[in-house]
Design a protein around this motif. Structure first.
Motif, mmCIF file in Angstrom:
data_model
loop_
_atom_site.group_PDB
_atom_site.id
_atom_site.type_symbol
_atom_site.label_atom_id
_atom_site.label_comp_id
_atom_site.label_asym_id
_atom_site.label_seq_id
_atom_site.Cartn_x
_atom_site.Cartn_y
_atom_site.Cartn_z
ATOM 1 N N VAL A 142 -7.643 -5.480 12.474
ATOM 2 C CA VAL A 142 -6.462 -6.195 11.974
ATOM 3 C C VAL A 142 -5.254 -5.666 12.733
ATOM 4 O O VAL A 142 -5.076 -4.455 12.888
ATOM 5 C CB VAL A 142 -6.297 -6.016 10.451
ATOM 6 N N ALA A 143 -4.450 -6.588 13.246
ATOM 7 C CA ALA A 143 -3.291 -6.206 14.059
ATOM 8 C C ALA A 143 -2.093 -5.895 13.171
ATOM 9 O O ALA A 143 -1.970 -6.408 12.049
ATOM 10 C CB ALA A 143 -2.944 -7.330 15.036
ATOM 11 N N ASP A 144 -1.202 -5.058 13.674
ATOM 12 C CA ASP A 144 0.068 -4.819 12.991
ATOM 13 C C ASP A 144 0.891 -6.106 13.003
ATOM 14 O O ASP A 144 0.826 -6.893 13.958
ATOM 15 C CB ASP A 144 0.853 -3.708 13.677
ATOM 16 N N ARG B 159 7.292 -0.509 4.729
ATOM 17 C CA ARG B 159 6.161 -0.306 5.640
ATOM 18 C C ARG B 159 4.898 -0.194 4.790
ATOM 19 O O ARG B 159 4.720 0.790 4.065
ATOM 20 C CB ARG B 159 6.373 0.952 6.484
ATOM 21 N N ALA B 160 4.046 -1.206 4.861
ATOM 22 C CA ALA B 160 2.848 -1.250 4.039
ATOM 23 C C ALA B 160 1.602 -1.131 4.920
ATOM 24 O O ALA B 160 1.640 -1.419 6.120
ATOM 25 C CB ALA B 160 2.800 -2.548 3.234
ATOM 26 N N THR B 161 0.498 -0.713 4.314
ATOM 27 C CA THR B 161 -0.779 -0.582 5.023
ATOM 28 C C THR B 161 -1.752 -1.623 4.492
ATOM 29 O O THR B 161 -2.005 -1.691 3.282
ATOM 30 C CB THR B 161 -1.378 0.817 4.830
ATOM 31 N N VAL B 162 -2.285 -2.440 5.396
ATOM 32 C CA VAL B 162 -3.266 -3.457 5.029
ATOM 33 C C VAL B 162 -4.640 -3.001 5.520
ATOM 34 O O VAL B 162 -4.774 -2.508 6.643
ATOM 35 C CB VAL B 162 -2.893 -4.838 5.617
ATOM 36 N N THR B 163 -5.654 -3.130 4.682
ATOM 37 C CA THR B 163 -7.015 -2.720 5.019
ATOM 38 C C THR B 163 -7.958 -3.894 4.794
ATOM 39 O O THR B 163 -7.881 -4.565 3.753
ATOM 40 C CB THR B 163 -7.462 -1.534 4.153
ATOM 41 N N VAL B 164 -8.838 -4.138 5.769
ATOM 42 C CA VAL B 164 -9.840 -5.188 5.642
ATOM 43 C C VAL B 164 -11.214 -4.542 5.761
ATOM 44 O O VAL B 164 -11.436 -3.658 6.596
ATOM 45 C CB VAL B 164 -9.641 -6.285 6.715
ATOM 46 N N ARG B 165 -12.146 -4.970 4.901
ATOM 47 C CA ARG B 165 -13.509 -4.440 4.915
ATOM 48 C C ARG B 165 -14.482 -5.605 4.952
ATOM 49 O O ARG B 165 -14.314 -6.590 4.225
ATOM 50 C CB ARG B 165 -13.769 -3.571 3.691
ATOM 51 N N ASP B 166 -15.510 -5.486 5.820
ATOM 52 C CA ASP B 166 -16.465 -6.587 5.950
ATOM 53 C C ASP B 166 -17.710 -6.317 5.100
ATOM 54 O O ASP B 166 -17.794 -5.321 4.371
ATOM 55 C CB ASP B 166 -16.814 -6.828 7.416
ATOM 56 N N LYS B 167 -18.701 -7.215 5.201
ATOM 57 C CA LYS B 167 -19.903 -7.113 4.385
ATOM 58 C C LYS B 167 -20.717 -5.886 4.745
ATOM 59 O O LYS B 167 -21.472 -5.361 3.915
ATOM 60 C CB LYS B 167 -20.742 -8.385 4.548
ATOM 61 N N ASN B 168 -20.585 -5.410 5.985
ATOM 62 C CA ASN B 168 -21.278 -4.191 6.410
ATOM 63 C C ASN B 168 -20.592 -2.930 5.904
ATOM 64 O O ASN B 168 -20.997 -1.827 6.246
ATOM 65 C CB ASN B 168 -21.373 -4.136 7.933
ATOM 66 N N LYS B 169 -19.525 -3.115 5.127
ATOM 67 C CA LYS B 169 -18.730 -2.011 4.577
ATOM 68 C C LYS B 169 -17.948 -1.261 5.657
ATOM 69 O O LYS B 169 -17.463 -0.159 5.423
ATOM 70 C CB LYS B 169 -19.608 -1.015 3.805
ATOM 71 N N SER C 230 -7.660 -0.884 9.471
ATOM 72 C CA SER C 230 -6.335 -0.915 8.841
ATOM 73 C C SER C 230 -5.264 -1.272 9.850
ATOM 74 O O SER C 230 -5.413 -1.033 11.056
ATOM 75 C CB SER C 230 -6.013 0.437 8.191
ATOM 76 N N GLY C 231 -4.187 -1.859 9.363
ATOM 77 C CA GLY C 231 -3.014 -2.184 10.172
ATOM 78 C C GLY C 231 -1.758 -1.959 9.353
ATOM 79 O O GLY C 231 -1.811 -1.586 8.165
ATOM 80 N N THR C 232 -0.622 -2.206 9.966
ATOM 81 C CA THR C 232 0.664 -1.956 9.315
ATOM 82 C C THR C 232 1.448 -3.250 9.166
ATOM 83 O O THR C 232 1.535 -4.038 10.114
ATOM 84 C CB THR C 232 1.487 -0.933 10.122
ATOM 85 N N ILE C 233 2.009 -3.463 7.987
ATOM 86 C CA ILE C 233 2.903 -4.586 7.721
ATOM 87 C C ILE C 233 4.310 -4.035 7.551
ATOM 88 O O ILE C 233 4.537 -3.137 6.738
ATOM 89 C CB ILE C 233 2.500 -5.344 6.443
ATOM 90 N N THR C 234 5.246 -4.541 8.336
ATOM 91 C CA THR C 234 6.642 -4.154 8.178
ATOM 92 C C THR C 234 7.448 -5.386 7.785
ATOM 93 O O THR C 234 7.187 -6.503 8.247
ATOM 94 C CB THR C 234 7.207 -3.540 9.468
ATOM 95 N N LEU C 235 8.437 -5.180 6.917
ATOM 96 C CA LEU C 235 9.332 -6.265 6.503
ATOM 97 C C LEU C 235 10.652 -5.662 6.066
ATOM 98 O O LEU C 235 10.741 -4.467 5.753
ATOM 99 C CB LEU C 235 8.701 -7.092 5.379
#
Length: 510
Positions: free
Chosen positions: A320-322, A379-389, A393-398
């Motif tokens: 996941v991209a920032d 500054r928030a942290t986004v994490t994505v997890r797939d079926k393989n577990k 992680s990436g960073t969201i800024t606003l």
């Protein structure tokens, strides 16, 4: 003549010949000389040090006080008490044991006995070559060479041989050099496996669901520790993950979630069988430093935890991209769809550090909500997890900014639903007006402005100005110029919100 009489006659003849030879020798007869005396070859081999420490840091070979892992060996050949003749390749020396514990070196400065290696800075340096056997010249009947220890404990047996050129008879001598030793007490354990992942039980993607593994047991000198009695290493599947459910360990007739195994040469072998779910399987490896036996209770545990990922299908790892969302307006509904690459669907999303009122949908990655928090950067942290577990992680800024509200844009005591008069201006006169709001960062725009007011500026200033046309009441017919009442709209915008008011200006002709 009988056979016995013939034998007696031959014996008497031989004795007579021997007696005659003895007389001639005593009288100096026969015309010969005393001849040369030839003694057999002998060889000696000795080492300056017959015991060396383990070279666990891979210290280079050398000579002198700063070469603690090296020793010099001396080989010497003699004929009787005299040195054997000099020459090339007289001595042949060989490692007859302990190749894992050390190597032989010339250290004579000959370029043929050196090789080039990288110096770590883009250049090259020359270092001595290591040998398991070589030949040495004879100078004054002898020569010297060197032995350098490695990181494996053991006994190196070195044998040197010299050949007598007269009868081709070989004589040899050996010396033993002991390298380090082992305490026999575990100090570390390590998992070794040929695979970086395994498949779920019954997966249709041909990913093996059984993986053979080894665990090494080492002492404090990084030497293998074998079983002395019973099992000396314990392997356990740690509970707490989805993939651990249904997984098991096997080794011969043993099977279960915990195995106690003996090690051969410090290595124990087993296999891991996966269950039906993906994710990590955490394995705990334990040895007992107290007595190198885990079967009678573990009193001084030496433990590590390693992991084996379990996959359903082979895909690229999720990523996941920032992302920079820019300005987000407080108290105003907001949406943004987060995206990822790779991974095995379905993906699961989570975010930490967002302003209050904003959240992400775990299944779709849709970021939405109505923010209601302190204005400023986030500054928030986004994490994505797939079926393989597997996860990324990436960073969201606003930047959370305040919204413009109707009460922030007031013109005198005018009601929002009223037309607010800005004033009266005579013909041929200048008129100017600056709009203001109670919040900062507002931009302005106008609609239906009269032509004579279009000399004003919009944008961040909210300023309008212009000059009315001169009227002439005495003219026939009368020229009223710009006389009249003009209505137009002014809009204050901040972020995604705006407030529009209707205003008026009256032009009179005296």
């Amino acid at each position: 003549m009988f056979e016995g009489e013939k034998i007696m006659k031959i014996s008497r003849a031989m004795m007579a010949s021997a007696a005659m030879a003895a007389v001639l020798s005593a009288c100096g007869g026969g015309g010969g000389s005393g001849g040369e005396s030839h003694s057999p070859y002998s060889i000696t081999l000795r080492a300056e040090k017959t015991q060396l420490p383990l070279n666990v840091s891979n210290y280079p070979v050398g000579q002198g006080v700063y070469a603690p892992f090296s020793t010099t060996l001396y080989v010497e050949g003699k004929e009787g008490g005299r040195p054997i003749p000099g020459g090339e390749d007289i001595f042949a020396c060989n490692m007859a044991g302990g190749l894992d514990s050390g190597s032989l070196y010339y250290l004579d400065g000959d370029p043929e006995h050196e090789t080039e290696v990288d110096d770590g800075n883009g250049g090259k340096i020359k270092v001595p070559k290591a040998y398991r056997n070589f030949k040495l010249d004879s100078n004054s009947g002898g020569n010297s060479f060197h032995f350098h220890a490695k990181n494996q404990a053991g006994t190196a047996r070195i044998t040197c041989t010299v050949t007598d050129p007269r009868d081709k008879k070989e004589v040899s001598k050996s010396v033993e050099i002991v390298v380090g030793g082992t305490s026999g007490k575990p100090a570390s354990v390590r998992m070794i496996t040929p695979a970086n992942y395994m498949g779920t039980k019954g997966n249709v993607n041909l990913i093996p669901s059984t993986v053979a593994m080894n665990v090494q047991v080492h002492d404090d000198a990084i030497q293998p520790v074998s079983s002395s009695s019973g099992a000396n290493v314990q392997v356990r599947i740690l509970p707490g993950t989805d993939a651990a459910v249904g997984a098991r360990l096997v080794a011969g007739s043993l099977s279960g979630g915990v195995l106690q195994l003996p090690s051969i040469g410090g290595v124990a072998q087993f296999s891991l069988l996966s269950g039906n779910d993906t994710g990590p399987i955490y394995l705990e490896f334990t040895a007992d430093r107290y007595d190198n036996n885990v079967g009678n209770g573990i009193q001084d545990p030496i433990s590590i935890i390693d992991v084996m990922p379990v996959l359903e299908a082979l895909t690229a790892a999720p990523a996941v991209a920032d992302v920079n969302l820019g300005d987000v307006t407080n108290t105003i509904p907001y949406t943004h769809l987060l995206t990822a690459t790779g991974g095995l669907p379905p993906l699961t999303w989570s975010v930490t550090g967002l302003p209050k009122g904003l959240a992400v949908d775990a299944n779709t990655g849709l970021l939405s909500g109505t923010p209601d928090d302190a204005e400023g950067p986030y500054r928030a942290t986004v994490t994505v997890r797939d079926k393989n577990k597997r996860q990324a992680s990436g960073t969201i800024t606003l930047n959370l900014v305040g919204a413009v509200k109707p009460e922030d844009f007031a013109i005198g005591n005018c009601n929002l639903n009223e037309v607010c008069p800005l004033g009266v201006v005579g013909s041929g006169a200048n008129f100017a007006y600056a709009f203001t709001a109670s919040v900062s960062g507002v931009t302005w725009s106008f609609d239906a402005l009269p032509d004579w007011l279009k000399g004003g500026t919009a944008g961040t200033t909210g300023f309008i100005s212009g000059t009315t046309a001169q009227c002439d009441a005495a003219a026939v017919p009368p020229d009223t110029g710009d006389a009249g009442t003009y209505r137009f709209f002014v809009t204050a915008t901040k972020g995604v919100t705006s407030v529009t008011r209707q205003v008026s200006v009256t032009v009179t002709c005296p």
